[in-house]
Design an enzyme around this catalytic site. Structure first.
Site, mmCIF file in Angstrom:
data_model
loop_
_atom_site.group_PDB
_atom_site.id
_atom_site.type_symbol
_atom_site.label_atom_id
_atom_site.label_comp_id
_atom_site.label_asym_id
_atom_site.label_seq_id
_atom_site.Cartn_x
_atom_site.Cartn_y
_atom_site.Cartn_z
ATOM 1 N N SER A 190 -3.648 0.836 -4.263
ATOM 2 C CA SER A 190 -4.382 1.758 -3.392
ATOM 3 C C SER A 190 -4.314 3.214 -3.824
ATOM 4 O O SER A 190 -5.207 3.986 -3.519
ATOM 5 C CB SER A 190 -3.879 1.624 -1.964
ATOM 6 N N HIS A 218 -7.417 -4.106 -0.473
ATOM 7 C CA HIS A 218 -8.415 -3.120 -0.902
ATOM 8 C C HIS A 218 -9.536 -3.756 -1.737
ATOM 9 O O HIS A 218 -10.273 -3.047 -2.413
ATOM 10 C CB HIS A 218 -7.745 -1.995 -1.699
ATOM 11 N N LYS A 249 -10.193 -3.160 6.670
ATOM 12 C CA LYS A 249 -10.810 -2.279 5.673
ATOM 13 C C LYS A 249 -12.293 -2.659 5.510
ATOM 14 O O LYS A 249 -13.086 -2.330 6.380
ATOM 15 C CB LYS A 249 -10.024 -2.339 4.364
#
Lengths: 415, 82
Positions: A190, A218, A249
């Site tokens: 990240s 991610h 996310k």
């Protein structure tokens, strides 16, 4: 023991030392739904100002997408707000099992178990399936939640230099005497935005008889030809034993996470993973809406393609302007400034220009590697990106860093 | 530099540093951010095996592992039963 003056003073001193070290985190109050353009109150008490958001994990722009909001409304009416229970007492609706089935199908795994967050998934999974005779070998840049999960587990710990496959191989050789060797990595890191070389990792896992764990928070939803994640990007679907990921996310951004992978591992988590056993079930609204998000992603690649185009445009614009970018192959684009104060000042000046992007520095990233981390979204329109580039260039000129080398920036501002 | 300093320095360089990084026996490792405490587990295992000692968890602190010289001091103390 009472909460006496001495304890109060000790806590106050700790807070003061965080402030003095520049580590005190100030929250910024957003007065709008999550989107490419938001209104932010910062510092607290000031009038909210309109800014373009370059720091959310809203990769596919689904956080406030009309179809997602509609699905959430319908789910609220149909399934209610809460379940007031853990899963194994009376907290499992048929939709919980349906989401687990849909996630397995999406990720190409055997089974899936939901957690309240990916943090909880990472905190619970290792302890549930590994013991003293096993070893966990982690990339040194894995997410903090993985480190916490490893600390809760009795298996031996080891680590390898970030993305260094020779070092990983040495470690696998060293631990051939253990019952289970588990390679542990983020799919996407990240802070740097780079991806784990899963093809190489799987090759080593096969050579040295190891299992592979990835946290793909991610990546899930947008990375790889059909958005399945880092394992799809590297052509190793079906070869990753455990994938943990989040719904917080790209997949709508609310909350919730999961462990997905080998059937027996998921089953053991259902029996033994403490964050699963002892925390509330995932809210029905989130469950039903995440099912809808997965349906949307399976129907069209438009948002994924827009994200890729946006990211390429953003990187090109920054590079042409003369910024130094960390080499990333995702929608996370770090702009390197090296000096912590410069990163803070740069972020503050960007905010003044209507651009919301955060500076990161030690201890979040290694010393001397301070940066502005930008995250691109499918919700960004070309106009947002152009305004962002304009502001970056203006602030970059102010600090005289455009076209400068790393050494020149360090010479001007120090490490 | 004595034999122990050299052995531990070599291990730290190989295990934790990139090729372009240089350190001395007095370079702070953890407090400077060169090495994070999570990664130090392998150093503890190396020392225990190499010097045939057991380092109790309460002595394997980030402070005690902060420089090569401090690590040597800890190893010697345990060897001498201190």
């Amino acid at each position: 023991m009472a909460y006496n003056e001495a304890i109060k003073k000790a806590y106050q001193e700790e807070l003061a030392s965080l402030r003095a070290a520049g580590l005190y985190k100030e929250e910024r109050y957003i007065h709008t739904p999550q989107a490419a353009e938001i209104e932010v109150e910062f510092p607290a008490g000031t009038s909210p100002r309109k800014v373009i958001n370059f720091c959310s994990n809203n990769y596919l722009g689904l956080s406030s997408h009309p179809e997602v909001i509609k699905a959430a409304h319908e789910a609220l009416d149909r399934w209610g707000f809460g379940m007031s229970s853990v899963r194994f007492i009376c907290g499992t609706q048929d939709i919980h099992r349906e989401l687990e089935r849909r996630v397995s199908e999406f990720l190409g795994t055997e089974d899936t178990i939901l957690f309240s967050s990916c943090m909880d998934a990472n905190a619970g999974v290792f302890e549930a399936i590994l013991g003293e005779q096993d070893v966990m070998i982690a990339d040194r840049l894995v997410h903090a939640s993985i480190i916490d999960g490893m600390r809760l587990c009795k298996a031996q710990q080891d680590s390898y230099k970030h993305a260094n496959m020779e070092h990983l191989e040495e470690k696998l050789q060293e631990h051939q005497d253990k019952r289970i060797r588990m390679i542990i990595t983020d799919g996407v890191f990240s802070m740097d935005g780079d991806t784990a070389r899963l093809d190489e990792i799987v090759r080593l896992a096969e050579k040295y008889d190891a299992m592979v764990f990835i946290d793909d928070s991610h990546a899930t939803g947008y990375l790889g030809p059909t958005g399945r994640g880092t394992h799809e990007l590297y052509g190793v679907m079906g070869k990753i034993d455990i994938i943990t990921t989040t719904f917080g996310k790209a997949l709508g951004g609310a909350s919730g996470g999961c462990v997905s992978g080998r059937k027996e591992i998921v089953e053991l988590c259902r029996q033994k993973a403490r964050p699963y056993l002892f925390s509330n079930t995932l809210s029905p609204v989130i469950v039903a809406t995440t099912i809808k998000v997965i349906e949307l992603l399976s129907q069209t690649a438009d948002r994924r393609e827009k994200l890729l185009e946006n990211t390429a445009y953003w990187k090109k614009g920054l590079q042409e302007a003369g910024f130094i970018l960390k080499e990333s192959d995702t929608a996370i684009v770090p702009i390197m400034l090296y000096n912590a104060k410069l990163a803070q000042d740069f972020s503050r000046d960007l905010f003044e220009e209507g651009i919301y992007a955060i500076g990161f520095f030690f201890p979040v990233v290694p010393k001397g590697q301070a940066r502005i981390r930008t995250q691109i979204s499918a919700a960004h329109e070309r106009e947002h990106l152009d305004r962002g580039l304009e502001a970056f260039i203006k602030v970059g000129k102010k600090y005289n860093i455009l076209g400068k080398t790393k050494e020149e920036i360090i010479e001007m501002y120090g490490l | 530099m004595d034999e122990m300093q050299k052995t531990i320095l070599d291990y730290v360089k190989r295990e934790y540093l990139e090729e372009d990084q240089e350190i001395t026996p007095d370079t702070p490792l953890i407090s400077s951010g060169i090495v994070d405490s999570f990664s130090m587990v392998s150093l503890k295992r190396f020392l225990e095996k190499k010097y045939n000692i057991v380092i109790p968890d309460d002595r394997a602190t980030p402070q005690a592992f902060d420089t090569v010289n401090k690590i040597c001091e800890l190893v010697r103390a345990i060897q001498e039963g201190r």
